[in-house]
Design a protein around this motif. Structure first.
Motif, PDB file in Angstrom:
ATOM      1  N   THR A  32       1.491   1.450  -5.720  1.00 16.28           N
ATOM      2  CA  THR A  32       1.555   0.086  -5.210  1.00 16.28           C
ATOM      3  C   THR A  32       1.777  -0.932  -6.326  1.00 16.28           C
ATOM      4  OG1 THR A  32       0.045   0.734  -3.431  1.00 16.28           O
ATOM      5  CG2 THR A  32       0.363  -1.629  -3.796  1.00 16.28           C
ATOM      6  N   ARG A  73       9.519   2.416  -3.754  1.00 17.79           N
ATOM      7  CA  ARG A  73       8.859   2.365  -2.440  1.00 17.79           C
ATOM      8  C   ARG A  73       9.573   3.173  -1.368  1.00 17.79           C
ATOM      9  NH1 ARG A  73       8.567  -3.776  -3.467  1.00 17.79           N
ATOM     10  NH2 ARG A  73       6.525  -4.015  -4.422  1.00 17.79           N
ATOM     11  N   ASP A 124       0.867  -1.183   0.000  1.00 16.83           N
ATOM     12  CA  ASP A 124       0.000   0.000   0.000  1.00 16.83           C
ATOM     13  C   ASP A 124       0.899   1.227   0.000  1.00 16.83           C
ATOM     14  OD1 ASP A 124      -2.177   1.681   0.171  1.00 16.83           O
ATOM     15  OD2 ASP A 124      -2.509   1.324   2.308  1.00 16.83           O
ATOM     16  N   CYS A 125       1.257   1.674  -1.185  1.00 20.13           N
ATOM     17  CA  CYS A 125       2.331   2.648  -1.346  1.00 20.13           C
ATOM     18  C   CYS A 125       1.863   3.891  -2.109  1.00 20.13           C
ATOM     19  CB  CYS A 125       3.465   1.959  -2.088  1.00 20.13           C
ATOM     20  SG  CYS A 125       4.916   2.952  -2.312  1.00 20.13           S
TER      21      CYS A 125
END
Length: 98
Positions: A44, A58, A31-32
């Motif tokens: 993500t 990330r 969940d980025c």
């Protein structure tokens, strides 16, 4: 030479306002979200396809990444990011005194 960049199968949803506090909640591998130039992006699904590696993508999960993005990305990459845009970053105002 331009190469095809990975895009998600589902189109982006309609953009919406997003706060820094909300972005900060999206800081994991699965969940980025990142902030770049006043816009919020969900990267993500993109991270594993990032030409520089998923770890680099990330590294700024849940944070501001404007300077780092600008230092290393072409105009093509900037255009490609629209695919992952969630919406505009909005600042929240905290009441000063009660």
């Amino acid at each position: 030479m331009t190469r095809a960049l990975w895009t998600p199968s589902a189109p982006a949803k309609a953009p919406r306002p997003v706060t820094r506090e909300e972005v900060a909640l999206h800081k994991t591998r699965d969940d980025c979200w990142v902030i770049i130039r006043g816009k919020v992006y969900d990267i993500t699904e993109w991270a594993p396809h990032h030409p520089g590696g998923a770890g680099i993508a990330r590294m700024y999960a849940g944070k501001e990444a404007t300077a780092e993005f600008g230092d290393y990305h072409s105009n093509e990459a900037v255009t490609h990011m629209a695919t992952f845009c969630i919406g505009d970053l909005v600042e929240t105002s905290t009441p000063c005194c009660d």
